[in-house]
Design an enzyme around this catalytic site. Structure first.
Site, PDB file in Angstrom:
ATOM      1  N   CYS A 344      43.546  75.334  48.743  1.00  0.00           N
ATOM      2  CA  CYS A 344      42.943  76.677  48.776  1.00  0.00           C
ATOM      3  C   CYS A 344      41.436  76.723  48.466  1.00  0.00           C
ATOM      4  CB  CYS A 344      43.685  77.639  47.862  1.00  0.00           C
ATOM      5  SG  CYS A 344      45.293  77.095  47.307  1.00  0.00           S
ATOM      6  N   ARG A 373      50.152  66.025  42.855  1.00  0.00           N
ATOM      7  CA  ARG A 373      50.522  66.827  41.690  1.00  0.00           C
ATOM      8  C   ARG A 373      51.264  65.933  40.718  1.00  0.00           C
ATOM      9  NH1 ARG A 373      52.633  72.335  44.743  1.00  0.00           N
ATOM     10  NH2 ARG A 373      50.698  72.657  45.895  1.00  0.00           N
ATOM     11  N   GLN A 391      51.341  69.382  52.892  1.00  0.00           N
ATOM     12  CA  GLN A 391      52.037  70.589  53.329  1.00  0.00           C
ATOM     13  C   GLN A 391      51.523  70.984  54.705  1.00  0.00           C
ATOM     14  OE1 GLN A 391      50.766  73.223  50.156  1.00  0.00           O
ATOM     15  NE2 GLN A 391      52.834  73.240  49.324  1.00  0.00           N
ATOM     16  N   ASP A 393      50.017  73.451  55.366  1.00  0.00           N
ATOM     17  CA  ASP A 393      49.367  74.481  54.567  1.00  0.00           C
ATOM     18  C   ASP A 393      48.352  75.245  55.411  1.00  0.00           C
ATOM     19  OD1 ASP A 393      48.636  75.850  52.304  1.00  0.00           O
ATOM     20  OD2 ASP A 393      47.239  74.317  51.596  1.00  0.00           O
ATOM     21  N   HIS A 395      45.546  78.916  55.164  1.00  0.00           N
ATOM     22  CA  HIS A 395      45.045  80.103  54.468  1.00  0.00           C
ATOM     23  C   HIS A 395      44.486  81.067  55.486  1.00  0.00           C
ATOM     24  CE1 HIS A 395      45.156  77.033  51.269  1.00  0.00           C
ATOM     25  NE2 HIS A 395      45.705  78.045  50.630  1.00  0.00           N
ATOM     26  N   LYS A 475      54.623  86.675  45.970  1.00  0.00           N
ATOM     27  CA  LYS A 475      54.942  85.821  47.114  1.00  0.00           C
ATOM     28  C   LYS A 475      56.324  86.131  47.666  1.00  0.00           C
ATOM     29  CE  LYS A 475      56.816  82.144  44.211  1.00  0.00           C
ATOM     30  NZ  LYS A 475      57.016  80.719  44.016  1.00  0.00           N
ATOM     31  N   HIS A 521      48.067  82.656  51.403  1.00  0.00           N
ATOM     32  CA  HIS A 521      48.478  81.240  51.425  1.00  0.00           C
ATOM     33  C   HIS A 521      49.839  81.211  52.100  1.00  0.00           C
ATOM     34  CE1 HIS A 521      45.893  80.444  47.712  1.00  0.00           C
ATOM     35  NE2 HIS A 521      46.068  81.747  47.658  1.00  0.00           N
TER      36      HIS A 521
HETATM   37 ZN   LIG Z   1      46.793  77.907  48.949  1.00  0.00          ZN
END
Ligand SMILES: [Zn+2]
Ligand SMILES: [Zn+2]
Length: 650
Positions: A344, A373, A391, A393, A395, A475, A521
């Protein structure tokens, strides 16, 4: 008409209370009536406890004040909790009978079962579990009443010390209450808040599953205890179904299948970090390619961002304050850096590179960046809980009025994915503001309202997870049920009103004014590593044709067919299929069994007949035999079946 004398003899007893009963209206009864007497007919026989004002209690509880009473039936969430809890006591009872030297500690209910920790120096072996199970059945047959007793704490400590139960005495000694509840069944007594089934005869559909070491109070400096795991259900049939599911899950374990299929391995040099072997990397990249296809369709732009970034950035994003325990740090040239756990902040930096007009929004940055992580070495698990992963992922930076449309399109992507992978059953959760969070009350309210509205307009049924949101916003989590009925969270959409503030992001609106964009996200597969682990278990390793590392294996009967088989394999590879010919001088049956163990979706046996006719007769992994066809027809047949989107299952 009752005389005065009747009243005076039992003034205390005459107090009347009003009890509202589920489905049976309201009744006025004398105070002190046991809860079980308010239940009528069939329910009274079936109930194993009651809910009094929404809290689970024993059937024998005396009702002293106005209240509501609902029976707890075995086959309900509360009922199963009660059964599992009472079965944990039953286990401890049996262990004490067989092994008086064992000491009892705690025995909580867990998901679909329970465990009980014992101090037992020799350790339990599988044969012990069988004996314990038989003893439990005996105690059930003896049908002891389970009775609650209230003891002063000090007396209870003395009681357990006199029985040699030092751990129990320690627990009770540490309780704040002056009075504690003990439950007695036959010759066994245990500390407990309750409630319990009224008698041991109400139990029976249980099984002990395994035994493992566990430290007293979870601390490795404390003595090692023996933890016995078990499961309990409302009836035999549910128990058997659960055992079958456990066995099926074991058969599908992705760690075992991943090794068997040569997809990935783990090494102690990088705990919790998978190494993908060629076939595993192939599948991994096909998943990425599938998502890239969705990105083209839904207009995302892929970006590439750094792995290691200055700690200042993580202070600014809030990760340092809220997520530090899960991050890896490093330093060079006397500057502190962190390895990114999320993409992010990097996308915020890219967005802030230039001043955006409302015309450019929404901007959708997608990133397959590698994330790290920290997970404790005790909790990493195969591909489903790792330290290093990526991911799908992305945004989305948009104007506030674009939120709902953006989420709608994310939901469409998620539906496409669920269909593609054959996840037919799904569950959706809306998670709201957690205790540890950033952002104003107003921003949280707006965000939560926007999510509720879009779920309603898309007719998505959801459950509420109050307080389970991310620290930066609410979320929606999208879960799937796999082939064994287990629930997995894959996709997520999270609103964020906070990062745009922290990074001072803006856009120019229709009137030329500076406005704040909203950040969304979102991930569809979630972590690719975890997704692959789940997919392997969902398919039992039989990946759909479009994802299978080897799609076709041509198996020759003798070496007379080798030239033809090799030629067909080359031809298929030229057309983009993953095809191989097994030309080894082995028995046909052996070669076919090996192809099946490797979960190859299509196997074609090539004998003299096929060479002569120039055909192949494909056979599917499930056992279905397809009519012989020419090589041209075979290529078309494969093409049709390996298309993504029809599930790709041959
Ligand atoms: Zn994010
Ligand atoms: Zn208990």
């Amino acid at each position: 008409m009752s005389g005065k004398s009747g009243h005076s003899s039992g003034n205390r007893m005459s107090k009347q209370i009003t009890v509202s009963l589920s489905g049976d209206g309201v009744r006025t009864i004398p105070a002190g009536t046991p809860a079980r007497e308010t239940l009528g007919g069939k329910v009274a026989k079936l109930a194993i406890g009651v809910m009094i004002d929404g809290r689970p209690r024993d059937l024998s509880t005396s009702l002293e004040e106005d209240c509501s009473v609902t029976p707890i039936l075995p086959d309900t969430e509360e009922g199963l909790d009660l059964l599992r809890h009472s079965t944990a006591h039953l286990l401890a009872h049996a262990v004490k009978r067989l092994f008086p030297e064992a000491q009892v500690t705690i025995g909580p209910v867990i998901d679909k079962g329970f465990f009980y920790d014992f101090k037992f120096d020799r350790g339990f072996v599988p044969e012990d579990l069988e004996r314990i199970e038989a003893e439990m059945a005996r105690i059930v047959a003896e049908n002891h009443e389970v009775k609650r007793e209230d003891w002063s704490r000090d007396d209870a400590v003395a009681l357990f010390l006199s029985m040699g139960e030092e751990f129990k005495a320690e627990i009770i000694g540490g309780l704040p209450e002056a009075t504690v509840g003990l439950y007695r069944q036959g010759d066994f007594v245990d500390l407990c808040r309750g409630p319990h089934v009224p008698a041991t005869g109400r139990l029976g559909a249980f099984k002990l599953l395994s035994v493992a070491g566990a430290y007293w109070r979870g601390d490795e400096r404390n003595p090692m205890l023996q933890r016995i795991y078990g499961t309990a259900w409302a009836d035999r049939k549910s128990l058997e179904q659960h055992i079958a599911r456990l066995e099926e899950a074991k058969r599908r374990d992705h760690r075992r299948l991943g090794k068997q299929l040569g997809l990935f391995s783990f090494h102690k040099e990088a705990p919790g970090s998978p190494f993908f072997h060629p076939d595993g990397a192939l599948v991994y990249n096909l998943l990425v390619e599938y998502i890239r296809g969705l990105y083209r369709r839904y207009d995302y732009s892929e970006v590439i961002t750094p792995q290691i970034l200055d700690v200042d950035l993580w202070h600014r994003s809030g990760h340092y304050d809220n997520y530090r325990e899960n991050m890896f740090f490093t330093s060079v040239e006397e500057r502190d850096f962190a390895v990114k756990p999320m993409n992010c902040p990097t996308h915020c930096l890219m967005y802030s590179e230039e001043l955006h007009s409302y015309r450019e929004l929404p901007i959708r940055f997608a990133d397959f960046g590698r994330l790290h992580r920290f997970e404790r070495s005790g909790v990493v698990h195969g591909l489903t809980r790792v330290r290093s992963f990526c991911q799908d992922d992305a945004h989305i930076f948009c104007a506030p009025e674009q939120i709902q449309e953006e989420i709608r399109s994310v939901i469409a992507m998620i539906r496409h994915m669920n269909e593609t992978f054959g996840f037919n059953e799904t569950r959706v959760y809306l998670s709201t503001r957690p205790e540890k969070s950033i952002g104003s009350d107003e921003a949280w309210e707006n965000a939560e309202r926007a999510l509720r509205e879009v779920l309603a307009s898309e007719s998505v049924e959801f459950r509420l997870n109050a307080g389970d949101g991310a620290f930066y916003g609410p979320k929606i989590d999208f879960c799937v049920l796999d082939a064994v009925g287990r629930e997995w969270q894959l996709s997520t959409v999270q609103l964020d009103f906070s990062l745009p503030e922290r990074f001072d992001l803006g856009f120019v609106d229709t009137e030329g004014k500076q406005k704040r964009p909203v950040m969304i996200h979102r991930a569809v597969l979630g972590s690719l590593e975890r997704f692959l682990g789940i997919l392997i278990e969902h398919t039992a390793g039989a990946l759909p044709l479009w994802l299978a590392p080897c799609q076709v294996r041509l198996v020759t009967v003798t070496d007379r067919q080798n030239e033809f088989a090799d030629e067909v394999a080359r031809r298929l590879r030229r057309e983009g299929f993953r095809a191989k010919a097994d030309l080894r001088n082995e028995k046909l049956g052996f070669k076919i069994r090996e192809a099946q163990a490797a979960k190859i979706p299509v196997v074609a046996v090539i004998g003299d007949k096929e060479v002569e006719a120039g055909t192949v007769a494909p056979r599917l992994l499930g056992g279905e035999q397809v009519e012989p066809m020419t090589i041209d027809a075979f290529a078309v047949w494969l093409q049709e079946r390996s298309r993504v989107g029809n599930g790709g299952v041959p």
